[in-house]
Write a protein that holds these residues in place. Structure first.
Motif, short mmCIF file in Angstrom:
data_model
loop_
_atom_site.label_atom_id
_atom_site.label_comp_id
_atom_site.label_asym_id
_atom_site.label_seq_id
_atom_site.Cartn_x
_atom_site.Cartn_y
_atom_site.Cartn_z
N SER A 238 39.40 36.28 37.35
CA SER A 238 40.86 36.51 38.10
C SER A 238 40.91 36.48 39.62
CB SER A 238 41.82 37.60 37.66
OG SER A 238 41.40 38.79 38.27
N LEU A 239 41.98 35.58 40.11
CA LEU A 239 42.15 35.54 41.44
C LEU A 239 43.53 35.60 41.92
CD1 LEU A 239 40.44 32.62 43.74
CD2 LEU A 239 42.93 33.36 44.00
N GLN A 240 43.99 36.39 43.04
CA GLN A 240 45.20 36.61 43.46
C GLN A 240 45.31 36.49 44.61
OE1 GLN A 240 46.99 40.71 42.75
NE2 GLN A 240 48.58 40.26 44.05
N LEU A 241 46.26 35.78 45.37
CA LEU A 241 46.37 35.38 46.70
C LEU A 241 47.83 36.45 46.98
CD1 LEU A 241 46.31 34.02 49.26
CD2 LEU A 241 47.67 32.45 48.40
N TYR A 242 47.43 37.50 48.01
CA TYR A 242 48.50 38.33 48.41
C TYR A 242 49.57 37.48 49.22
CZ TYR A 242 46.24 42.71 47.09
OH TYR A 242 45.49 43.56 46.38
N ASN A 243 49.26 36.42 49.80
CA ASN A 243 50.11 35.87 51.10
C ASN A 243 50.90 34.72 49.74
OD1 ASN A 243 47.50 36.40 52.31
ND2 ASN A 243 48.94 36.37 53.83
N ASP A 244 52.19 34.48 50.33
CA ASP A 244 52.88 33.61 49.34
C ASP A 244 52.95 32.14 50.05
OD1 ASP A 244 55.02 32.46 47.76
OD2 ASP A 244 56.48 33.51 48.75
N LEU A 245 51.92 31.56 49.67
CA LEU A 245 51.59 30.34 50.28
C LEU A 245 51.49 29.40 49.10
CD1 LEU A 245 48.88 31.31 53.12
CD2 LEU A 245 51.50 30.48 53.41
N PRO A 246 51.59 28.15 49.31
CA PRO A 246 51.36 27.02 48.36
C PRO A 246 49.81 26.97 47.96
CG PRO A 246 52.62 26.13 49.93
CD PRO A 246 52.21 27.51 50.50
N ALA A 247 49.73 27.21 46.80
CA ALA A 247 48.03 27.19 46.16
C ALA A 247 48.20 26.47 44.86
CB ALA A 247 47.63 28.64 46.06
N ASN A 248 47.11 25.92 44.67
CA ASN A 248 47.06 25.06 43.45
C ASN A 248 45.50 24.92 42.93
OD1 ASN A 248 49.76 23.46 43.14
ND2 ASN A 248 49.25 23.12 45.24
N GLN A 249 45.48 24.92 41.54
CA GLN A 249 44.07 24.81 40.82
C GLN A 249 43.59 23.24 40.90
OE1 GLN A 249 42.87 27.62 38.74
NE2 GLN A 249 40.84 26.74 38.64
N LEU A 271 44.76 37.36 52.32
CA LEU A 271 44.01 38.20 51.68
C LEU A 271 44.00 37.96 50.05
CD1 LEU A 271 42.83 41.30 51.65
CD2 LEU A 271 45.24 41.97 51.14
N LEU A 272 42.85 38.01 49.46
CA LEU A 272 42.57 37.66 48.15
C LEU A 272 42.06 38.79 47.27
CD1 LEU A 272 40.41 34.33 48.75
CD2 LEU A 272 42.90 34.22 48.33
N ARG A 273 42.13 38.78 46.09
CA ARG A 273 41.55 40.01 45.25
C ARG A 273 41.00 39.09 44.23
NH1 ARG A 273 45.31 44.31 42.70
NH2 ARG A 273 45.13 45.18 44.69
N LEU A 274 39.57 39.36 44.11
CA LEU A 274 39.00 38.69 42.79
C LEU A 274 38.49 39.91 41.87
CD1 LEU A 274 36.38 36.79 45.40
CD2 LEU A 274 38.59 35.89 44.34
N GLY A 275 38.87 39.43 40.59
CA GLY A 275 38.51 40.38 39.46
C GLY A 275 37.22 39.77 38.89
N ILE A 276 36.16 40.52 38.85
CA ILE A 276 34.72 40.16 38.46
C ILE A 276 34.42 40.81 37.31
CG2 ILE A 276 34.02 39.31 40.52
CD1 ILE A 276 32.76 41.55 41.49
N ASP A 277 33.63 40.05 36.48
CA ASP A 277 32.95 40.89 35.24
C ASP A 277 31.80 40.33 35.04
OD1 ASP A 277 33.12 42.69 32.95
OD2 ASP A 277 34.27 41.13 31.74
N ARG A 278 31.03 41.60 34.41
CA ARG A 278 29.59 41.36 33.92
C ARG A 278 28.80 40.75 34.82
NH1 ARG A 278 29.64 43.39 29.14
NH2 ARG A 278 27.76 42.80 28.35
N LEU A 279 28.47 40.94 35.86
CA LEU A 279 27.29 40.43 36.90
C LEU A 279 26.05 40.98 36.36
CD1 LEU A 279 29.31 40.67 40.45
CD2 LEU A 279 28.73 38.55 39.07
N SER A 280 25.25 40.29 35.84
CA SER A 280 24.11 40.52 35.03
C SER A 280 22.80 40.60 36.12
CB SER A 280 23.75 39.66 33.92
OG SER A 280 23.50 38.31 34.71
N ALA A 281 22.90 40.11 37.08
CA ALA A 281 21.61 40.10 38.16
C ALA A 281 21.86 41.25 39.00
CB ALA A 281 21.39 39.01 38.67
#
Length: 424
Positions: A238-249, A271-281
């Motif tokens: 997941s990726l969350q942008l705290y700032n209310d700015l135009p953002a597009n995939q 400011l970004l929030r990155l949700g990460i999962d199952r980093l194996s290395a």
């Protein structure tokens, strides 16, 4: 252009769900001397509906005259007014005859209803025609209005779509809400999607200062079409942008955030929030790549700056007890306070002063916490924001919901959408 990224925690748990906050800081370079600057383009779209009668229209005209006097003959300037229809007062063109432009501004008089869309669309057409002839890339449309739209396009999202399309052509849309009767939802949405500024001016003096500030930025522009693209790895869930700015995939694992133009010495924070999962290395691992792209003024040279986002993957027991970086953590709290301020603005707009005040109370609590942990280097602006929110909350019942809504939207735009801005 300076570009950096800092994480609240750089140690994450192995083979587990985790998250990190990433603070991006951008600092624009000093601009060229005024004699070396490139020609610029400004199209003003001025509300001349009946509600502008008296001090509002007189104040706006004086501010526009001062604006014209500051521009160079090579700068493109145009003025479109609107009431129930649009009128081209000054065709957009290099400002060769300032005296004539000033006389045309003086001759503007208030008219009927408020069809903002007709004025904006006509202003866009003028700007595109003139900049094509003058070989200037993009430009700025400044919309000045004191009323609620009662003709033409009345849907804020639909107007925001129009300004977003203009932003794609390097045309920035800024809005000035004049007085206490304008539609803050409409003007704020247009500025957000148009990568511009939104300002609330309660009187002619404040309007003049706001217009002067817009011109300050326009004349010191050092970068256009500034964007940050986040290229993230598949483990980022997941990726969350705290700032209310135009953002597009824009592709698999790619999100582009639009910042618009930057002025000389301007600073911005995201400011970004990155949700990460199952980093194996185990060990140092890259989870994202940040790509800053911009067009340098006045030579229109395109640049790209890349910064990696790295984390250290460790066994779960070693990740416990982490202490977040105080600079990034205080920014997270600051932006949570802005979210509460935005909710306060919406409550005030609906007429609910008590609910608006409660959201501001929650905002102050976040800011208090941010002040308690912020390092000295970033504490000053956070403390100033605490004073501002407390001042707004204290005056809410006396000022009323209508004024408070406009103040809160204006403040939210400055501290969330344009966070970190500081001009020399």
């Amino acid at each position: 252009m300076k570009f950096s990224a800092a994480l609240d925690v750089n140690v994450v748990a192995h083979e587990a769900a985790d998250e990190v906050n990433v603070l991006l800081e951008i600092e624009a370079p000093a601009g060229p001397s005024t004699t070396d600057r490139a020609a610029t383009a400004l199209q003003v779209v001025l509300d001349r509906s009946g509600s502008m009668q008296g001090a509002p229209i007189d104040g706006a005209k004086q501010a526009l005259i001062a604006l014209v006097q500051r521009l160079d003959p090579t700068d493109v300037f145009g003025l479109v007014t609107f009431d129930n229809e649009a009128q081209v007062v000054i065709p957009a063109a290099p400002l060769a005859d300032k005296a004539d432009a000033i006389e045309r501004i003086k001759a503007v008089y208030p008219g009927g209803s408020t069809d903002l869309s007709s004025g904006y669309l006509r202003g866009l057409r003028e700007l595109r025609r003139a900049t094509g002839d003058a070989d200037i890339r993009g430009g700025t449309v400044l919309v000045i209005s004191d009323g609620h739209v009662n003709a033409g396009i009345r849907d804020a999202d639909q107007m925001a779509d129009v300004t977003a399309q203009s932003a794609g052509d390097a045309i920035v849309t800024s809005t000035l809400g004049y007085g206490r009767r304008y539609d803050e939802t409409m003007l704020s949405a247009m500025a957000r999607a148009g990568n511009g500024n939104h300002v609330f001016a309660d009187n002619p003096d404040a309007a003049s200062a706001a217009i002067a500030g817009e011109v300050d930025g326009l004349l010191s522009k050092v970068a256009q079409a500034v964007s940050v693209t986040v290229h993230y790895e598949p483990q980022v869930q997941s990726l969350q942008l705290y700032n209310d700015l135009p953002a597009n995939q824009i592709g698999d694992g790619q999100v582009m955030i639009e910042l618009g133009d930057l002025y000389a010495d301007e600073q911005r924070k995201l400011l970004l929030r990155l949700g990460i999962d199952r980093l194996s290395a185990l060990g140092l691992t890259q989870i994202a790549r940040l790509e800053l792209q911009y067009v340098e003024m006045p030579d229109l040279v395109e640049h790209t700056v890349t910064v990696p986002v790295m984390v250290n993957v460790v066994p779960g027991d070693e990740a416990t007890g982490r202490v977040p970086d105080p600079t990034v953590e205080s920014e997270r709290l600051f932006q949570e306070a802005q979210d509460h301020k935005n909710k306060a603005a919406k409550a005030y707009e609906s007429g609910d002063v008590d609910a608006g005040n409660e959201w501001l109370t929650q905002s102050v609590l976040r800011i208090d916490h941010a002040c308690a942990i912020a390092p000295d280097a970033v504490a000053g602006p956070i403390a100033d924001e605490r004073k501002e929110i407390r001042r707004m909350r204290a005056m809410a019942h006396e000022a009323g919901a209508n004024v408070m809504s406009k103040m809160a939207y204006h403040s939210y735009h400055e501290q969330n959408r344009k966070r970190g801005r500081r001009r020399s």
